[in-house]
Scaffold this motif. Structure first.
Motif, PDB file in Angstrom:
ATOM      1  N   TYR B 188      -0.314   3.999  -4.317  1.00  0.00           N
ATOM      2  CA  TYR B 188      -0.340   5.452  -4.099  1.00  0.00           C
ATOM      3  C   TYR B 188       0.425   5.738  -2.822  1.00  0.00           C
ATOM      4  O   TYR B 188       0.662   4.845  -2.014  1.00  0.00           O
ATOM      5  CB  TYR B 188      -1.791   5.951  -4.007  1.00  0.00           C
ATOM      6  CG  TYR B 188      -2.553   5.389  -2.832  1.00  0.00           C
ATOM      7  CD1 TYR B 188      -3.142   4.127  -2.900  1.00  0.00           C
ATOM      8  CD2 TYR B 188      -2.670   6.108  -1.640  1.00  0.00           C
ATOM      9  CE1 TYR B 188      -3.826   3.602  -1.808  1.00  0.00           C
ATOM     10  CE2 TYR B 188      -3.354   5.582  -0.548  1.00  0.00           C
ATOM     11  CZ  TYR B 188      -3.929   4.335  -0.637  1.00  0.00           C
ATOM     12  OH  TYR B 188      -4.599   3.811   0.438  1.00  0.00           O
ATOM     13  N   LEU B 324      -9.125   5.626  -3.367  1.00  0.00           N
ATOM     14  CA  LEU B 324      -7.862   4.887  -3.244  1.00  0.00           C
ATOM     15  C   LEU B 324      -7.778   4.157  -1.904  1.00  0.00           C
ATOM     16  O   LEU B 324      -7.354   3.007  -1.833  1.00  0.00           O
ATOM     17  CB  LEU B 324      -6.670   5.827  -3.409  1.00  0.00           C
ATOM     18  CG  LEU B 324      -6.374   6.265  -4.848  1.00  0.00           C
ATOM     19  CD1 LEU B 324      -5.398   7.437  -4.864  1.00  0.00           C
ATOM     20  CD2 LEU B 324      -5.829   5.107  -5.679  1.00  0.00           C
ATOM     21  N   GLN B 325      -8.228   4.810  -0.835  1.00  0.00           N
ATOM     22  CA  GLN B 325      -8.140   4.177   0.490  1.00  0.00           C
ATOM     23  C   GLN B 325      -9.205   3.113   0.705  1.00  0.00           C
ATOM     24  O   GLN B 325      -9.102   2.328   1.646  1.00  0.00           O
ATOM     25  CB  GLN B 325      -8.215   5.243   1.593  1.00  0.00           C
ATOM     26  CG  GLN B 325      -6.966   6.115   1.651  1.00  0.00           C
ATOM     27  CD  GLN B 325      -6.900   6.975   2.896  1.00  0.00           C
ATOM     28  OE1 GLN B 325      -7.830   7.022   3.682  1.00  0.00           O
ATOM     29  NE2 GLN B 325      -5.785   7.676   3.065  1.00  0.00           N
ATOM     30  N   SER B 326     -10.201   3.062  -0.159  1.00  0.00           N
ATOM     31  CA  SER B 326     -11.263   2.055   0.020  1.00  0.00           C
ATOM     32  C   SER B 326     -10.766   0.645  -0.284  1.00  0.00           C
ATOM     33  O   SER B 326     -11.376  -0.337   0.118  1.00  0.00           O
ATOM     34  CB  SER B 326     -12.447   2.383  -0.891  1.00  0.00           C
ATOM     35  OG  SER B 326     -12.128   2.027  -2.237  1.00  0.00           O
ATOM     36  N   GLY B 327      -9.643   0.541  -1.025  1.00  0.00           N
ATOM     37  CA  GLY B 327      -9.109  -0.792  -1.345  1.00  0.00           C
ATOM     38  C   GLY B 327      -9.247  -1.167  -2.812  1.00  0.00           C
ATOM     39  O   GLY B 327      -8.533  -2.042  -3.301  1.00  0.00           O
ATOM     40  N   THR B 338      -6.044  -1.553  -4.650  1.00  0.00           N
ATOM     41  CA  THR B 338      -5.077  -0.485  -4.398  1.00  0.00           C
ATOM     42  C   THR B 338      -4.244  -0.822  -3.172  1.00  0.00           C
ATOM     43  O   THR B 338      -4.683  -1.585  -2.306  1.00  0.00           O
ATOM     44  CB  THR B 338      -5.790   0.844  -4.114  1.00  0.00           C
ATOM     45  OG1 THR B 338      -6.601   0.690  -2.945  1.00  0.00           O
ATOM     46  CG2 THR B 338      -6.650   1.274  -5.285  1.00  0.00           C
ATOM     47  N   ALA B 339      -3.058  -0.244  -3.099  1.00  0.00           N
ATOM     48  CA  ALA B 339      -2.224  -0.414  -1.909  1.00  0.00           C
ATOM     49  C   ALA B 339      -1.418   0.856  -1.681  1.00  0.00           C
ATOM     50  O   ALA B 339      -0.904   1.443  -2.633  1.00  0.00           O
ATOM     51  CB  ALA B 339      -1.278  -1.604  -2.074  1.00  0.00           C
ATOM     52  N   PRO B 340      -1.314   1.287  -0.433  1.00  0.00           N
ATOM     53  CA  PRO B 340      -0.493   2.463  -0.140  1.00  0.00           C
ATOM     54  C   PRO B 340       0.977   2.099   0.021  1.00  0.00           C
ATOM     55  O   PRO B 340       1.321   0.939   0.260  1.00  0.00           O
ATOM     56  CB  PRO B 340      -1.065   2.969   1.179  1.00  0.00           C
ATOM     57  CG  PRO B 340      -1.651   1.768   1.841  1.00  0.00           C
ATOM     58  CD  PRO B 340      -2.006   0.777   0.766  1.00  0.00           C
ATOM     59  N   LEU B 344      -0.103   5.080   6.899  1.00  0.00           N
ATOM     60  CA  LEU B 344      -1.060   5.957   7.567  1.00  0.00           C
ATOM     61  C   LEU B 344      -1.045   5.709   9.076  1.00  0.00           C
ATOM     62  O   LEU B 344      -1.257   6.615   9.867  1.00  0.00           O
ATOM     63  CB  LEU B 344      -2.458   5.726   6.984  1.00  0.00           C
ATOM     64  CG  LEU B 344      -3.535   6.721   7.409  1.00  0.00           C
ATOM     65  CD1 LEU B 344      -3.079   8.164   7.269  1.00  0.00           C
ATOM     66  CD2 LEU B 344      -4.797   6.495   6.591  1.00  0.00           C
TER      67      LEU B 344
END
Lengths: 151, 389
Positions: B188, B324-327, B338-340, B344
């Motif tokens: 994301y 999404l940010q939790s991993g 998940t990976a950004p 950030l």
């Protein structure tokens, strides 16, 4: 009794390169049997022109040194890998794209400040991250074949 | 409801009395003091993002050679640049790939090298005209040796963006990064609750003329971005759940920093450019305060299977940015990592820099000269014959 320092066990990654024609030798067998090393094969590439092995090995220091000498006698290059992946911190933007593909969790984001963290000890040396990094901040940490494993 | 004007806020900025916090910091302040009190106390909330934004590029003016040339074939470090402007003007698009190095070096790298002060190899040819007799030139330029050099990015700062996964049985290489087969990862790209347009969902304070942080310099919103689409599905809090508003932005490349403009290559996809954007949001009233205090758990997007080669892929599931940010996210009854793709860490740095500029009285807010369109209906591109309408 205090164990002597030289008999302490250590765990390291090594890169072995077999010259053409030597790939048929059971070198790994000897490393296990003669030097009592615990071996995890992280990567193996064998072709007519070359053989390359990336191993995670655990054993007593003097046995690892012995294994290195043995490889030398066999004509196999034995390189210690300090860092399977070279991380250029100036180039890195800490986006996290590499963490999407890292199978070992060696590359991760610290969720407090969202910095990239690289744990060299956990790295499988699979090299998949090299091409996932959009700013090319990751490069091979040793002189092996930089081509990433594919599936 | 207390109401502040842009001018009142600027007066406080000039006298260095403005209270400025980031869009992350405001959340705790609202929790502690309540929205009404926070709206009174806080004057400006800074937002930021630092992600790959393909629709970016720079206008350059080289100055005239002697004898002069009307350049029509232009290469900068072997990257094609537009010869479709006046004699020594060009536009170098960020995603243009080098003719010699392919996608490992492209327009974005030329832009980054210019910002870094490096010499860039300029080659150009021309058919020669009576007024521009020269037919070729081969020289080196830097940002200081040329006239104008400004970034003009036709689509940046997307208000929300779809998350990506891959349901096929092979790895796919996309602008959303490397997607592993059989739903083994999700990527994301957002700064979430810190992201500019997610903090002003109806663009009440952001419009044409808005002064912004762009690549380390002060820049401006110049127009709506391409594919600007405010008519998207929104949550109850007004925040779009799909790719919605976009901005066209411009700023002086010569004053930018490679810390906030960074060339990128997405493997087997192409060149892109990380662009750092920060936008200050004036707390005009309690409504604006409520918008800027939005949290990741209240911002949603959809995950799409990027292996489906269609512009109308069905969404797989809806997720919040907190998830999404939790991993990991829950997808098909499995926890998927998940990976950004957007940093950030750097976005936070930009929000902090902008906060300092404003607190130090060096950056004044601008009331938009004109609002951005509040509705849109983007068109697809259909393949039709020349005699069809």
């Amino acid at each position: 009794m205090k164990p002597e320092l030289k008999s302490a066990t250590k765990r390291i990654k090594v890169f072995l390169r077999f010259p053409p024609g030597r790939a048929g030798r059971p070198v790994t067998y000897h490393l296990v049997k003669d030097f009592d090393l615990k071996i995890n094969i992280l990567r193996a590439e064998v072709s007519v022109n070359k053989g390359e092995l990336v191993l995670d090995i655990e054993g007593r220091s003097e046995d690892i040194e012995g294994a290195a000498r043995f490889c030398g006698e066999e004509g196999v290059e034995f390189h210690t890998i300090d860092n399977a992946v070279e991380w250029n911190r100036d180039r890195c933007v800490h986006c996290g794209a590499c963490t999407a593909v890292c199978p070992s969790g060696a590359l991760s984001l610290d969720r407090r400040d969202w910095s990239l963290v690289f744990s060299a000890a956990d790295c499988y040396a699979c090299n998949v991250c090299l091409k996932a990094c959009p700013v090319r901040a990751l490069s091979p940490g040793f002189d092996g074949d930089p081509i990433a494993a594919t599936d | 409801m207390s109401v502040k004007t842009f001018e009142e806020i600027n007066e406080k900025i000039r006298s260095k009395k403005a209270v400025v916090v980031t869009a992350e910091e405001i959340i705790g302040i609202v929790e502690e003091k309540g929205a009404a009190e926070a709206a009174k106390q806080v004057d400006v909330v800074t937002t930021a993002t630092f992600g790959p934004m393909c629709s970016s590029g720079a206008f350059l003016n080289f100055g005239h050679a002697d004898p002069p040339i009307r350049m029509n074939y232009i290469r900068l470090n072997d990257v094609p640049a537009s010869g479709g402007l006046a004699a020594v003007d060009t536009y170098i698009g960020a995603t243009e790939a080098s003719e010699t190095r392919g996608m490992e070096y492209g327009g974005a790298h030329v832009i980054e090298d210019l910002i870094a002060g490096k010499k860039v190899h300029l080659r150009a040819t021309s058919y020669g005209t009576d007024c521009y007799p020269r037919t070729e030139i081969d020289t080196f330029i830097t940002k200081d040796s040329i006239n104008e050099a400004y970034l003009y990015n036709p689509r940046n700062a997307y208000q929300n963006y779809a998350a990506a996964t891959n349901g096929s049985d092979r790895t796919i290489y996309t602008y959303m990064g490397v997607l592993l087969p059989r739903f083994r990862n999700v990527t994301y790209s957002t700064a979430g609750e810190l992201s500019p347009l997610l903090n002003d969902p109806y663009l009440r304070t952001i419009g044409i003329g808005t002064r912004i942080f762009l690549g380390g310099a002060q820049g401006y919103v110049t127009w709506n971005g391409t594919q600007h689409n405010p008519s998207r599905l929104r949550s109850e809090n007004g925040v779009p759940m799909q790719n919605a508003a976009t901005l066209a932005v411009a700023g002086d490349l010569k004053q930018m920093s490679t810390r906030y403009i960074r060339a990128a290559t997405f493997e087997k996809y192409g060149v892109s450019m990380f662009v750092g954007i920060g936008i200050p949001i004036p707390i005009l009233d309690e409504e604006m305060l409520r918008y800027v205090s939005v949290r990741n758990r209240d911002i949603y997007t959809f995950i799409y299977d990027y292996s489906i080669p269609s512009r109308s892929r069905p969404p797989l599931t809806k997720v919040s940015y907190e998830e999404l940010q939790s991993g990991t996210v829950r997808l098909n009854d499995r926890d998927v990592p998940t990976a950004p793709l957007s940093s950030l860490r750097v976005a936070r740095e930009i929000a902090g820099v902008l906060k300092e500029w404003i607190a130090a009285g060096q950056f004044l807010l601008t009331q938009p000269v004109a609002p951005l369109p509040s509705t849109a209906s983007p068109k697809g591109l259909d393949v039709v014959g020349g005699d069809e309408r």
